[in-house]
Design a protein around this motif. Structure first.
Motif, short mmCIF file in Angstrom:
data_model
loop_
_atom_site.label_atom_id
_atom_site.label_comp_id
_atom_site.label_asym_id
_atom_site.label_seq_id
_atom_site.Cartn_x
_atom_site.Cartn_y
_atom_site.Cartn_z
N GLN A 1 88.48 29.53 134.84
CA GLN A 1 88.10 28.35 134.61
C GLN A 1 86.27 28.82 134.13
O GLN A 1 86.40 28.35 133.63
CB GLN A 1 87.71 27.19 135.21
N LEU A 2 86.08 30.31 134.98
CA LEU A 2 84.29 30.49 134.53
C LEU A 2 84.35 30.88 133.72
O LEU A 2 83.46 30.91 132.66
CB LEU A 2 83.91 31.01 136.01
N PRO B 1 84.78 28.95 150.08
CA PRO B 1 83.29 29.37 149.33
C PRO B 1 83.29 29.90 148.29
O PRO B 1 82.47 29.44 146.52
CB PRO B 1 82.45 30.34 150.02
N LEU B 2 84.14 30.75 147.49
CA LEU B 2 84.52 31.46 146.71
C LEU B 2 84.81 30.63 145.25
O LEU B 2 84.21 30.38 143.84
CB LEU B 2 85.60 32.80 146.84
N ILE B 3 85.64 29.73 145.77
CA ILE B 3 86.28 28.66 144.58
C ILE B 3 84.88 27.35 144.39
O ILE B 3 84.72 27.46 143.28
CB ILE B 3 87.12 27.73 145.34
N ASP B 4 84.18 27.69 145.43
CA ASP B 4 82.92 26.85 145.00
C ASP B 4 82.37 27.91 144.05
O ASP B 4 81.42 26.81 142.66
CB ASP B 4 82.31 26.53 145.86
N PHE B 5 81.92 28.31 144.15
CA PHE B 5 80.58 29.37 143.56
C PHE B 5 81.48 29.64 142.22
O PHE B 5 81.02 28.85 141.46
CB PHE B 5 80.85 30.61 144.85
N PHE B 6 82.26 29.97 141.80
CA PHE B 6 83.01 30.07 140.62
C PHE B 6 82.87 28.16 140.08
O PHE B 6 82.38 28.41 138.98
CB PHE B 6 84.41 30.57 140.67
N ASP C 1 91.94 24.20 142.18
CA ASP C 1 91.96 24.44 143.46
C ASP C 1 92.90 25.98 144.03
O ASP C 1 92.77 26.28 145.78
CB ASP C 1 93.86 23.42 143.83
N ASP C 2 92.81 27.20 143.33
CA ASP C 2 92.73 28.19 143.39
C ASP C 2 92.00 29.01 143.06
O ASP C 2 91.29 29.04 142.08
CB ASP C 2 94.36 28.89 143.82
N ILE C 3 91.90 30.56 143.67
CA ILE C 3 90.81 31.11 143.03
C ILE C 3 91.59 31.76 141.95
O ILE C 3 89.89 31.52 141.10
CB ILE C 3 90.60 32.23 144.19
N ALA C 4 92.27 31.91 141.75
CA ALA C 4 92.56 32.15 139.83
C ALA C 4 92.57 31.52 139.00
O ALA C 4 91.62 31.48 137.53
CB ALA C 4 94.28 32.45 140.00
N LYS C 5 92.78 30.18 139.49
CA LYS C 5 92.17 29.08 138.38
C LYS C 5 90.84 29.19 137.73
O LYS C 5 89.59 28.68 136.89
CB LYS C 5 93.08 27.14 138.78
N ALA C 6 90.07 29.08 138.82
CA ALA C 6 88.56 28.60 139.07
C ALA C 6 87.84 30.01 138.48
O ALA C 6 87.32 29.81 137.91
CB ALA C 6 87.82 28.90 141.00
#
Length: 58
Positions: A51-52, A18-23, A43-48
Motif C-alpha cells: 500500500q505504501l 507498530p510497523l503496520i501503523d508506520f507504513f 492487516d499484515d505487513i506485506a499489504k501495508a
C-alpha cells in the motif's frame, strides 16, 4: 482483575503492530499530499508495504 483481562483481550483483537501503523501513516501522508483519499489500514505487513509503495511519489 477482570477489567484488566478484558482490556488485554481488546488489545489482542486490534492486532497492534507498530510497523503496520508506520507504513499506513506514511501512506496516508502521501495520499493527503497527492489529494487522494486516505487508504484503509491493512492487516499484515506485506499489504501495508505494498500500500505504501502505491502511494510513493514518482
Amino acid at each position: 482483575m477482570k477489567n484488566l483481562e478484558q482490556r488485554i483481550a481488546r488489545l489482542e483483537q486490534q492486532k497492534l503492530n507498530p510497523l503496520i501503523d508506520f507504513f499506513h501513516a506514511s501512506a496516508c501522508m502521501f495520499a493527503q499530499d497527492q489529494g487522494k483519499p486516505e487508504p484503509e489500514r491493512p492487516d499484515d505487513i506485506a499489504k501495508a508495504l505494498e500500500q505504501l509503495a502505491d502511494y510513493l511519489p514518482n
